[in-house]
Design a protein around this motif. Structure first.
Motif: not given
Length: 364
Positions: A311, A313, A315, A320, A350, A352
């Protein structure tokens, strides 16, 4: 006879002393978030529903947007009637926005494109500090006065002073960008005299708005801000000025209910409403336009072009696996470079693990 004359006069004095009610709805940093997020909050039709519900509860109301309505999804990057981002303007027009100020992302494409957004918009873009070379506002005006019920609301627009550092410098090279206090000082007296309530509609960031409030006087009542994506579930009051912000990406709608009496706020309360989805049976006037404008493009961009093993993600404030992978890919693409960096906030979606579509690549 004298008594008959005195009674109407007393009645007028009582009415003039009565507080007048107003509801201000506010959004900021919506970034063309036209559909619900992963948490099922947001999207234009959710905004439509909650605006309608909020308006139905009161007599006097207005809706203000603190900038960055453009850039962030395929809805803002597609052309509508020949203008990139034109569909966003159409939505905000259909939802009866009273006024907006410029965010930095309204200048992402070019100066000419930003001017086209102003020219095509049915609602006014207000800016007291982003000026043409002749000193006129780059927007429709530096400020505007809005009659709302028995009140007159003055709204002054401001945009982040460091704009040349946040977009291509050439996009704003021909513009004059004034410091906040200088810009406000040029119009505040006339706005205050013409209105019962003065609102600064700002895309300066939370810290800049808070500092600005310490430098202003009681002629200013409210600052509605954007840029920092801060969600103020309770308004912050600095130097007697209420500061509000509604997060980002249409997750929340800000509401401020106030009473104004003799040119002062006598009662104030605020909250943020989660933009949940409309109930079954809600008749959306946006639905047809949304289907016609974005439906075909969504189908074209649904093509699967790859697979993510993990994933991605996002931030803004830490490394990440996704951001490291992107920086590493840039470094491999340019082997002559010693270092590869990506900007804070440059990756925003984001993703997945699993299939990746053309749309994912466009919006990531």
């Amino acid at each position: 006879m004298k008594i008959k004359l005195i009674i109407p006069v007393i009645g007028l004095l009582i009415l003039s002393a009565c507080a007048q009610n107003l509801r201000i709805m506010h959004t900021n940093d919506s970034h063309a978030a036209y559909e619900p997020a992963r948490n099922r909050l947001g999207g234009y039709q959710a905004l439509e529903y909650h605006l309608q519900e909020s308006r139905n509860e009161v007599d006097a109301h207005m809706w203000l947007d603190a900038g960055d309505m453009q850039t962030g999804s395929i809805f803002s990057s597609m052309k509508w009637e020949g203008l990139q981002g034109g569909a966003v303007l159409k939505v905000f027009e259909d939802l009866d926005l009273d006024a907006a100020t410029f965010g930095n992302h309204e200048f992402d494409v070019s100066e000419e494109h930003a001017r086209a957004l102003v020219e095509r918009s049915a609602f006014p873009f207000l800016s007291a500090n982003i000026l043409n070379q002749d000193g006129t506002s780059f927007g429709d005006a530096k400020y505007a006065i809005f009659p709302k019920g028995k009140l007159k609301v003055g709204v002054i627009g401001l945009t982040i002073e460091s704009l040349p550092e946040r977009v291509k410098a050439e996009n704003v090279r021909n513009l004059r960008i004034l410091p906040y206090l200088e810009a406000i000082g040029m119009v505040l007296d006339e706005v205050d005299k013409a209105s019962d309530l003065v609102v600064i509609l700002s895309h300066n960031g939370w810290e800049a708005d808070s500092l600005l409030a310490t430098q202003l006087d009681d002629r200013v009542d409210i600052i509605i801000g954007g840029h920092s994506h801060i969600a103020t579930h309770e308004a912050r009051r600095v130097n007697g000025i209420y500061i509000l912000s509604a997060g980002s990406h249409l997750q929340l709608l800000g509401l401020a209910d106030l009473k104004v009496r003799r040119d002062r706020i006598s009662s104030f309360s605020s909250k943020l409403i989660p933009l949940t989805q409309p109930p079954m049976g809600f008749r959306s006037k946006l639905a047809k336009f949304m289907d016609e404008s974005i439906g075909e493009l969504q189908m074209q961009l649904s093509e699967v072009v790859g697979t993510l093993p993990f994933a991605f993600e996002v931030d803004k404030f830490s490394v990440t696996p996704g951001s490291f992978w992107v920086a590493k890919a840039i470094r491999e693409q340019y082997p002559e470079a010693d270092l590869a960096m990506i900007n804070n906030g440059g990756l925003r979606k984001h993703l997945p693990a699993g299939q990746v579509t053309l749309r994912d690549l466009h919006e990531y």
